[in-house]
Each structure stands twice: as structure tokens, then as C-alpha cells.
Design an enzyme around this catalytic site. Structure first.
Site, PDB file in Angstrom:
ATOM      1  N   GLY A 176       0.620   9.874   0.510  1.00 11.45           N
ATOM      2  CA  GLY A 176       1.993  10.356   0.615  1.00 11.45           C
ATOM      3  C   GLY A 176       2.117  11.861   0.601  1.00 11.45           C
ATOM      4  O   GLY A 176       1.382  12.586   1.278  1.00 11.45           O
TER       5      GLY A 176
ATOM      6  N   ASP B  64      -6.706  10.694  -8.623  1.00  6.48           N
ATOM      7  CA  ASP B  64      -5.781   9.675  -8.113  1.00  6.48           C
ATOM      8  C   ASP B  64      -6.252   8.313  -8.587  1.00  6.48           C
ATOM      9  O   ASP B  64      -7.455   8.096  -8.789  1.00  6.48           O
ATOM     10  CB  ASP B  64      -5.740   9.737  -6.581  1.00  6.48           C
ATOM     11  CG  ASP B  64      -4.532   9.024  -5.989  1.00  6.48           C
ATOM     12  OD1 ASP B  64      -3.637   9.713  -5.474  1.00  6.48           O
ATOM     13  OD2 ASP B  64      -4.490   7.776  -6.043  1.00  6.48           O
TER      14      ASP B  64
ATOM     15  N   ASP C 192      -6.931   7.017 -13.976  1.00  8.50           N
ATOM     16  CA  ASP C 192      -5.626   6.512 -14.402  1.00  8.50           C
ATOM     17  C   ASP C 192      -5.051   7.575 -15.329  1.00  8.50           C
ATOM     18  O   ASP C 192      -5.433   7.677 -16.494  1.00  8.50           O
ATOM     19  CB  ASP C 192      -5.775   5.173 -15.122  1.00  8.50           C
ATOM     20  CG  ASP C 192      -4.441   4.618 -15.607  1.00  8.50           C
ATOM     21  OD1 ASP C 192      -3.424   5.351 -15.555  1.00  8.50           O
ATOM     22  OD2 ASP C 192      -4.422   3.455 -16.049  1.00  8.50           O
TER      23      ASP C 192
ATOM     24  N   TYR D 256      13.869   5.779 -13.609  1.00 11.16           N
ATOM     25  CA  TYR D 256      13.257   6.796 -12.754  1.00 11.16           C
ATOM     26  C   TYR D 256      13.943   8.141 -12.969  1.00 11.16           C
ATOM     27  O   TYR D 256      13.263   9.168 -13.129  1.00 11.16           O
ATOM     28  CB  TYR D 256      13.371   6.368 -11.295  1.00 11.16           C
ATOM     29  CG  TYR D 256      12.793   7.369 -10.322  1.00 11.16           C
ATOM     30  CD1 TYR D 256      11.420   7.558 -10.225  1.00 11.16           C
ATOM     31  CD2 TYR D 256      13.624   8.119  -9.492  1.00 11.16           C
ATOM     32  CE1 TYR D 256      10.882   8.470  -9.326  1.00 11.16           C
ATOM     33  CE2 TYR D 256      13.099   9.038  -8.597  1.00 11.16           C
ATOM     34  CZ  TYR D 256      11.730   9.208  -8.516  1.00 11.16           C
ATOM     35  OH  TYR D 256      11.207  10.119  -7.632  1.00 11.16           O
TER      36      TYR D 256
ATOM     37  N   THR E 291       7.397   8.174   2.879  1.00  7.52           N
ATOM     38  CA  THR E 291       6.110   7.747   2.342  1.00  7.52           C
ATOM     39  C   THR E 291       6.221   6.268   2.003  1.00  7.52           C
ATOM     40  O   THR E 291       7.317   5.694   2.010  1.00  7.52           O
ATOM     41  CB  THR E 291       5.748   8.528   1.072  1.00  7.52           C
ATOM     42  OG1 THR E 291       6.750   8.249   0.071  1.00  7.52           O
ATOM     43  CG2 THR E 291       5.703  10.028   1.332  1.00  7.52           C
TER      44      THR E 291
END
Length: 269
Positions: free
Chosen positions: A31, A51, A77, A169, A204
């Protein structure tokens, strides 16, 4: 002062903005993060990526290598302290230093607030906020020792606006913005700048899933709301270009700012 596009299009003989600098990107294998990895590498950076997806990380390295750019990748992670420590230690062992940190790793949950549970809260706060906290906390002392650095943290238009079905979020991204502000205030006199990039909807996998899930809950982002708010969907490279600018010396007197990449949506109301 030239704009971002003009800088990116300058002649081949000009010095690249991140020549010889070590840039760490979290969530840099897909993304917007992948778009940033490409652009930092093209500007001369020694790119390192942490990542969750080993497959995406390997693909990123292969792609950059085809364009003549070396990169370092380690699967991690970033919601786990041990992975953060191991990842950053590996980056420092490989690159020797970290001049720029682009803290981008994150995800989203689209759900009515009353249907969210503790597991949802813990997951989103761990991935979006705790990871940014732990990575930044580990990198800042290194930057202090080396005399400074630049940090960019990915927020969202949801850092300053509340949206239906995205309460958790928005909470997490508001915390990311405040983390950025706090680092800017506390470490300015030690040569560290910290800013946030705050995109709207971006094309994305993450952004398209968000739109699909919102539509499934009765909103109409695909049909009309997107055109009314930000005009069109944002391309990943447009967010990456904003992050590059904030991290670069061209933004040397920009600290503690939130750059909204949303075509005027935030100020439109």
C-alpha cells in the site's frame, strides 16, 4: 522553493534528497508503505522495512532490486515488544544508523460502536498505537545520540474527525497524532522533528476494503459520498510524496504538523 512534483522531476545530475541516509519504514511492504519504500529508494535512501507479511517483504525487495535499489527487510509483528527490539536491532546492525523513521504500520476495523468488543479494542490499539509507541520509543534515543533525525507518523483524516462505524479507528489515529505532537515538543531541541501525514480514502487494499465495508453498512462511498468529500480517491504515491517531503530537509522548519492529504476534505467540513 520547488514543489514536491518539481523536486521529484529534477534532472538526473541533481543530488537525491536522501542520498546516503538510512530510512526505516514500518508497514513498508504494501500500500502506501510500499509506495514510500519505492520513493525513498529512488531518492537515494538505504531503505529498511519491518512488516508483518514476509511474502510482501520479499516481493518488495525483489521489485526494488530490479530497479537497482538494495533494501533490507525483516518480518516483524510490531505489536510485540520482542519483535520490535529484534527488528530495530537488525536494522541498526545492517545500516549502522536510522536517520528517518516512517511509522506507517496500521489497520482498521469497520463496525458499529455498540458491536465492538474488548478484543477489537485491543487489536486496533496494539497494531495502530502500541506499535508506533514502541518503535518510536526505541528509535528516539538512537536519534538523540546521533544528533537528530526525522520521524513521520501515519495518522488519518480520522485523527481529527469522527466517522460512523469507525470509532475505534478514529480513537487510535487521534492517539497517533498526539504521539507525533508530543515527540515534536519533547525532542525539538535535540534535533528531532516529528510530523504526521493524515490521508483520506486511499486506493490501497486497506482503503478499498474500508469503502466496501462502509457500503455494506448502508453508506454510499462508492456511489457519491467520495466525490462530495474528497473529489476522488487518493493514490498511494500521493501520500508517500507527502511523507517524503515531511521527512526531507526541505521541511527542516516543519515540526509538530499534521499534513492532511485529502483534497480539502478536512477543512471543507
Amino acid at each position: 522553493m520547488p514543489g514536491i512534483q518539481e523536486i521529484g522531476a529534477r534532472g538526473a545530475g541533481a543530488k537525491r534528497r536522501f542520498e546516503g541516509k538510512s530510512v526505516l519504514i514500518t508497514g513498508g511492504a504494501g500500500g502506501m508503505g510500499l509506495a514510500a519504500s519505492r520513493m525513498f529508494a529512488a531518492e537515494g535512501a538505504r531503505v529498511s522495512v519491518l512488516d508483518l507479511s514476509a511474502e510482501a517483504g520479499t516481493a518488495m525487495q525483489t521489485e526494488l532490486a530490479k530497479d537497482g535499489h538494495k533494501s533490507f527487510f525483516k518480518q516483524a509483528d510490531l505489536s510485540q515488544q520482542d519483535d520490535v527490539e529484534a527488528g530495530i536491532e537488525a536494522v541498526l546492525a545492517k545500516q549502522g544508523q536510522i536517520d528517518v523513521l516512517f511509522n506507517h504500520a496500521g489497520t482498521i476495523i469497520v463496525k458499529a460502536f455498540h458491536e465492538t468488543d474488548e478484543a477489537d479494542y485491543d487489536r486496533l490499539m496494539d497494531i495502530n498505537v502500541k506499535s508506533a509507541f514502541m518503535v518510536t520509543r526505541r528509535v528516539v534515543p538512537h536519534m538523540v545520540t546521533q544528533g537528530g533525525g526525522s520521524i513521520v507518523i501515519t495518522g488519518s483524516i480520522g485523527s481529527g474527525k469522527a466517522f460512523t462505524y469507525e470509532s475505534l479507528y478514529c480513537m487510535s489515529k487521534a492517539a497517533c497524532l498526539m504521539l507525533s505532537n508530543s515527540i515534536a515538543v519533547e525532542y525539538r531541541d535535540q534535533g528531532i522533528r516529528c510530523n504526521a501525514v493524515c490521508p483520506g480514502f486511499v486506493k490501497t487494499a486497506h482503503g478499498l476494503r474500508e469503502i466496501d465495508e462502509l457500503d455494506g453498512l448502508g453508506q454510499e462511498w462508492q456511489d457519491g459520498d467520495l466525490a462530495a468529500t474528497q473529489g476522488r480517491i487518493c493514490e498511494p504515491h500521493e501520500v508517500a510524496a507527502a511523507a517524503l517531503f515531511l521527512a526531507s530537509d526541505e521541511a527542516s522548519f516543519i515540526n509538530g504538523s499534521a499534513l492532511y492529504v485529502d483534497n480539502g476534505w478536512y477543512v471543507k467540513g
